[in-house]
Design a protein around this motif. Sequence first.
Motif, mmCIF file in Angstrom:
data_model
loop_
_atom_site.group_PDB
_atom_site.id
_atom_site.type_symbol
_atom_site.label_atom_id
_atom_site.label_comp_id
_atom_site.label_asym_id
_atom_site.label_seq_id
_atom_site.Cartn_x
_atom_site.Cartn_y
_atom_site.Cartn_z
ATOM 1 N N HIS A 59 18.294 -24.194 -3.639
ATOM 2 C CA HIS A 59 17.396 -23.481 -2.742
ATOM 3 C C HIS A 59 17.012 -22.122 -3.321
ATOM 4 N N ARG A 60 15.750 -22.006 -3.734
ATOM 5 C CA ARG A 60 15.249 -20.784 -4.386
ATOM 6 C C ARG A 60 16.004 -20.504 -5.688
ATOM 7 N N GLU A 86 14.171 -25.546 -6.307
ATOM 8 C CA GLU A 86 13.106 -25.258 -5.343
ATOM 9 C C GLU A 86 12.278 -24.023 -5.680
ATOM 10 N N HIS A 101 9.555 -16.345 -1.406
ATOM 11 C CA HIS A 101 9.746 -16.956 -0.099
ATOM 12 C C HIS A 101 8.811 -16.343 0.931
ATOM 13 N N GLU A 195 7.202 -25.690 -2.235
ATOM 14 C CA GLU A 195 6.729 -25.507 -0.851
ATOM 15 C C GLU A 195 5.484 -24.625 -0.794
ATOM 16 N N LYS A 197 3.662 -22.033 1.313
ATOM 17 C CA LYS A 197 4.029 -21.091 2.380
ATOM 18 C C LYS A 197 2.768 -20.611 3.110
ATOM 19 N N GLN A 232 6.385 -29.836 -0.432
ATOM 20 C CA GLN A 232 6.911 -29.663 0.929
ATOM 21 C C GLN A 232 6.133 -28.581 1.648
HETATM 22 O O1 G3P Z 1 12.020 -25.613 2.037
HETATM 23 C C1 G3P Z 1 13.285 -25.917 2.502
HETATM 24 C C2 G3P Z 1 13.808 -24.660 3.039
HETATM 25 O O2 G3P Z 1 13.718 -23.748 1.975
HETATM 26 C C3 G3P Z 1 12.946 -24.234 4.186
HETATM 27 O O3 G3P Z 1 13.267 -23.014 4.590
HETATM 28 O O4 G3P Z 1 12.464 -20.781 4.955
HETATM 29 O O5 G3P Z 1 14.090 -21.239 3.130
HETATM 30 O O6 G3P Z 1 11.713 -21.914 2.905
HETATM 31 P P1 G3P Z 1 12.855 -21.680 3.840
#
Ligand code: G3P
Length: 385
Positions: A59-60, A86, A101, A195, A197, A232
């Motif tokens: 995650h990130r 990600e 983010h 993703e 945003k 995503q």
């Molecule tokens: O994209 C999955 C998760 O990262 C979603 O939450 O706010 O961390 O982007 P966020």
Amino acid sequence: MTQGADRSPGRRTVIGAAVLGTAALGVGGATAAPAEADERHGGHGSSYRDLPQPTVIAHRGASGYRPEHTIGSYQLALDMGAHVIEQDLVPTKDGHLVCRHENDITGTTDVAAHPEFASRRTTKSVDGVSLTGWFTEDFTLADLKTLRAKERIPGNRQENTLYDGRWAVPTFEEVLRWAEKEGRRRGRPVWLHVETKHPTYFRGLGLGLEEPLAKLLRRYGRDRQGSPVFLQSFEPTSIQRLAKLVSSPRVVLLSGASTRPWDFVQAGDPRTVADLVKPAGLKWIASFAQGIGPTLDLIIPKDASGKLGTPTTLVRDAHAQDLILHPYTMRNENTFLPADFRRGTDPNAYGDAFGAFKVYFETGIDGIFTDNADTGLLAASDFRG
Ligand code: G3P
Ligand code: CA
């Protein structure tokens, strides 16, 4: 806790292959490109159905250990062995996609220390939320490249501040090049999970995300159903738009049950996430996506004391529609863990993350977003036995 979900990769691979050939990828009518194009970019004609189960998604990047969304964070996650890395994408004023983010870069860069940008501090409404700070859409890429990234939550992750200022804000194209280079070096593709945003907000500014994203995916050979990338978004219309542009696998993110995606709010669509996780909602999602990315609370709600309760039927219901599940987000620190997995009284100390991973894996999820890819990988390995 176990839902009795079928975790047999073989079964779902067969079904997945059949579906992928027809309806699930058919929204855009895009066809797969020659395999040699994939190989040129290190894709090897891979399928998301062949990823290790459960799939560990960094995650990130390795954001538990490095400032998020930096090449340093992505590199560490990859070196740890994360299956997928990600990126969250927002645009610059001149239309470049960069990895952040938030479009508000106050907390993740040193912009406040740049007097030449002081006048750009402003207040604006993003998806109905009033924010004051500096925003990527007010900076050209050249402006943005003069900034340095820093830790977003230094109060929780003091050690990560050691790396403040070490890396710039990466463009998505730089990440694609990095992934290509690392893929060649390792002899296997580097999977990304990308993703969009605030896509409706940015389209309203004339900065639509999907078209430049699709252009980059095509340029780097990640626009096909077998490409090593997931796309995503919390906004289903962004995923539908992407489905018309590329054939890469797609995941609809789902926030809390009572929330409404911002594109629904703007369009007057009354459906909430609670509607989307019902069988009819999941069937609708499966008409243009291959998976969902629910908050972990939609998989196992917490009780009033913050402890894990009884799993919902979401894993079973999503799998019944042949949708994979990539819930978010597991973190090692007490403050982010369910109350029954906290240890001691320091909110920033690590709790029983292995215990929490195990309980979530037992529900039958296909993968999980985590800030601590190394912990997630060990937990996944334990789980596979
Ligand atoms: O994209 C999955 C998760 O990262 C979603 O939450 O706010 O961390 O982007 P966020
Ligand atoms: Ca994300």
